[in-house]
Design an enzyme around this catalytic site. Sequence first.
Site, PDB file in Angstrom:
ATOM      1  CE  LYS A 191      26.653  62.934 100.194  1.00 46.02           C
ATOM      2  NZ  LYS A 191      27.646  63.881 100.743  1.00 46.02           N
ATOM      3  CD  GLU A 194      30.670  64.013 104.256  1.00 37.85           C
ATOM      4  OE1 GLU A 194      30.084  63.933 103.160  1.00 37.85           O
ATOM      5  OE2 GLU A 194      31.035  63.014 104.902  1.00 37.85           O
ATOM      6  N   GLY A 244      33.239  56.244  95.574  1.00 40.86           N
ATOM      7  CA  GLY A 244      33.642  56.339  96.974  1.00 40.86           C
ATOM      8  C   GLY A 244      34.157  55.000  97.456  1.00 40.86           C
ATOM      9  N   GLY A 249      29.741  51.838  99.127  1.00 41.04           N
ATOM     10  CA  GLY A 249      29.155  51.288  97.892  1.00 41.04           C
ATOM     11  C   GLY A 249      28.189  50.148  98.205  1.00 41.04           C
ATOM     12  CB  CYS A 300      40.212  55.018  93.274  1.00 39.49           C
ATOM     13  SG  CYS A 300      40.230  55.946  91.743  1.00 39.49           S
TER      14      CYS A 300
HETATM   15  P1  NAD Z   1      33.074  57.633 101.057  1.00 37.78           P
HETATM   16  O1  NAD Z   1      32.552  56.335 100.588  1.00 37.78           O
HETATM   17  O2  NAD Z   1      33.280  57.810 102.509  1.00 37.78           O
HETATM   18  O3  NAD Z   1      32.091  58.830 100.623  1.00 37.78           O
HETATM   19  C1  NAD Z   1      31.768  59.082  99.266  1.00 37.78           C
HETATM   20  C2  NAD Z   1      30.459  59.846  99.203  1.00 37.78           C
HETATM   21  O4  NAD Z   1      29.406  59.029  99.707  1.00 37.78           O
HETATM   22  C3  NAD Z   1      30.428  61.125 100.022  1.00 37.78           C
HETATM   23  O5  NAD Z   1      29.703  62.106  99.324  1.00 37.78           O
HETATM   24  C4  NAD Z   1      29.676  60.694 101.272  1.00 37.78           C
HETATM   25  O6  NAD Z   1      29.034  61.754 101.952  1.00 37.78           O
HETATM   26  C5  NAD Z   1      28.661  59.745 100.686  1.00 37.78           C
HETATM   27  N1  NAD Z   1      28.081  58.781 101.618  1.00 37.78           N
HETATM   28  C6  NAD Z   1      28.602  58.335 102.792  1.00 37.78           C
HETATM   29  N2  NAD Z   1      27.758  57.427 103.350  1.00 37.78           N
HETATM   30  C7  NAD Z   1      26.712  57.293 102.498  1.00 37.78           C
HETATM   31  C8  NAD Z   1      25.535  56.498 102.520  1.00 37.78           C
HETATM   32  N3  NAD Z   1      25.279  55.631 103.504  1.00 37.78           N
HETATM   33  N4  NAD Z   1      24.682  56.597 101.495  1.00 37.78           N
HETATM   34  C9  NAD Z   1      24.922  57.434 100.456  1.00 37.78           C
HETATM   35  N5  NAD Z   1      26.013  58.223 100.396  1.00 37.78           N
HETATM   36  C10 NAD Z   1      26.910  58.144 101.405  1.00 37.78           C
HETATM   37  O7  NAD Z   1      34.384  57.866 100.213  1.00 37.78           O
HETATM   38  P2  NAD Z   1      35.441  59.028 100.368  1.00 37.78           P
HETATM   39  O8  NAD Z   1      36.164  58.808 101.668  1.00 37.78           O
HETATM   40  O9  NAD Z   1      34.791  60.339 100.122  1.00 37.78           O
HETATM   41  O10 NAD Z   1      36.406  58.720  99.127  1.00 37.78           O
HETATM   42  C11 NAD Z   1      37.433  57.818  99.186  1.00 37.78           C
HETATM   43  C12 NAD Z   1      37.045  56.500  98.563  1.00 37.78           C
HETATM   44  O11 NAD Z   1      36.588  56.702  97.236  1.00 37.78           O
HETATM   45  C13 NAD Z   1      38.204  55.545  98.437  1.00 37.78           C
HETATM   46  O12 NAD Z   1      37.820  54.245  98.816  1.00 37.78           O
HETATM   47  C14 NAD Z   1      38.546  55.589  96.950  1.00 37.78           C
HETATM   48  O13 NAD Z   1      39.200  54.453  96.473  1.00 37.78           O
HETATM   49  C15 NAD Z   1      37.216  55.783  96.345  1.00 37.78           C
HETATM   50  N6  NAD Z   1      37.343  56.364  95.007  1.00 37.78           N
HETATM   51  C16 NAD Z   1      37.121  55.581  93.909  1.00 37.78           C
HETATM   52  C17 NAD Z   1      37.280  56.102  92.627  1.00 37.78           C
HETATM   53  C18 NAD Z   1      37.028  55.259  91.401  1.00 37.78           C
HETATM   54  O14 NAD Z   1      36.825  55.836  90.334  1.00 37.78           O
HETATM   55  N7  NAD Z   1      37.022  53.940  91.484  1.00 37.78           N
HETATM   56  C19 NAD Z   1      37.668  57.423  92.460  1.00 37.78           C
HETATM   57  C20 NAD Z   1      37.891  58.195  93.602  1.00 37.78           C
HETATM   58  C21 NAD Z   1      37.697  57.654  94.858  1.00 37.78           C
END
Ligand code: NAD
Length: 505
Positions: A191, A194, A244, A249, A300
């Site tokens: 997934k 979006e 994410g 998480g 990140c």
């Molecule tokens: P996000 O957590 O909002 O979303 C990430 C993904 O999770 C998306 O595909 C989203 O649709 C999905 N999602 C949202 N709610 C969910 C749920 N309840 N259950 C399952 N899936 C769900 O993150 P974002 O805004 O897309 O990305 C930014 C974040 O990602 C920042 O906090 C960043 O630090 C982190 N990030 C971490 C790394 C790493 O390797 N540590 C790398 C890139 C980004």
Amino acid sequence: MTDLTIIPAGKSLQEPVFEARHLINGTWQTSADGASFERQSPAHLVTVTHAAKGGVAETEAAIAAARAAFDDGRWSRLSGKERATVLLKVADLIERDLERIAMRDTLESGKPIDQARDEIAGAADLWRHAAALARTLSGDSHNTLGDDMLGVVLKEPVGVAALITPWNFPFLIVSQKLPYALAAGCTAVIKPSEMTPSSTVILGELLIEAGIPDGVVNIVLGYGDPVGTTMCESEHVDMVSFTGSTGVGKAIVRASAGTLKKVSLELGGKNPQVVFPDCDLDDAADAIVFGVYFNAGECCNSGSRIIVHEDVAEALTEKVVALSRKVAFGDPLDPKTKVGAIISEAHFAKIDSYVEAAREAGAEIPLGGGALEIPGLSGRFYGPTVVTNISSGMAIAREEVFGPVLSVLTFKSIEEAIELANDASYGLSAGVWSRDVSTCLAFARRVQAGTVWTNTWMDGYSELPFGGVKQSGLGRELGRYGLEEYLEVKTVTMRIGRSRAPWVE
Ligand code: NAD
């Protein structure tokens, strides 16, 4: 007039709207109820993608396809050589289609086109690295258990892996997961965010062209709820690999608890760089500027928290502010641009609220704060921002701002520097600047982080594992550890011959 470096809009946007559909069991599908959503380019505010919007039905169909493909062994029972052949073909196809993929990531995320090109090239290398691991994967054997015994430790694929990815590095992050899952022999349901679905859909096209069997890789487009939650809750999914935010998480861990599936998490960071007075200040200033503005700070690994010795704090801040003015902000489609647009209106407001809260709490802002006008573009751009005179208790010093905003704290002793560096709920990465190797090593050993850079920032290699401690995540990606995430260990204990002593007298 501004004394910043601004790249105005170049040629007008000509790219057609991308039509994105789900990939389920080898076929491209729209949603059964016809639901769809659109994505606008954050730099241009015009629609660039029209995507099918998945529901529970599409997600369950994709999971069922991945389950059947895993259980019948069409991928999991292939040899490492056969799996590697497909992965290498995908790497070649990624390079062939590099421009097309980079353009879609740029249009949907607002990142500069040249940076997107580098990310796609880096992704191709990850596919090649995973192919090498597919052929060198091995377990252990124990032949010291006694004359008539042999112990063998097998490495087996976990099963069906759900891969949930964010918007900030769409193609790169799916390539930190999928080739390793496939090298291990897993099947997958993916997934993408979006906000950035298209490059993952293109990857699906390339996988089909490379000969991946139907059902081995499935893609469902849509939102966290219901697509992501259905994947996490499903009893037919064996593992979730998520990148994410830390908040989502935690929701993923809760949703996965009902089936006790394996969970791997790459989450946020508030990454400190400690600057000692004996370092090369010019080198440090350039790396700091790179670390905070790269990907508009939506990274990140953003080096957003500088902890500098008070003797050089003023000099370093002056250098950073001067260099910041030279960083090219503007049209993401211009190859000269280093920093593009902010992903969404809501995220722009969040970045600004951190800066304004710091200002109200008495912080000084020697540079920036607020929107940046880019001539010819109606999208959202945030100016390069440096915030000083802050304390470690302020939100801007502790929380992930995820924008082009640098927080500067000061220290007097190495003890204080390490205490400040570790004073955060995150533990993704950290950096140290000093010419003294023992200072660097002392810091590296005591800082709570998954990655430490000394006299550099954000160099990454396919060979080196990446991940966080504390609330920055669980598990590792890349390197051989990245493959291990997708493997289970099975112990086979064998008696050779008929030497077993009877238990019943
Ligand atoms: P996000 O957590 O909002 O979303 C990430 C993904 O999770 C998306 O595909 C989203 O649709 C999905 N999602 C949202 N709610 C969910 C749920 N309840 N259950 C399952 N899936 C769900 O993150 P974002 O805004 O897309 O990305 C930014 C974040 O990602 C920042 O906090 C960043 O630090 C982190 N990030 C971490 C790394 C790493 O390797 N540590 C790398 C890139 C980004």
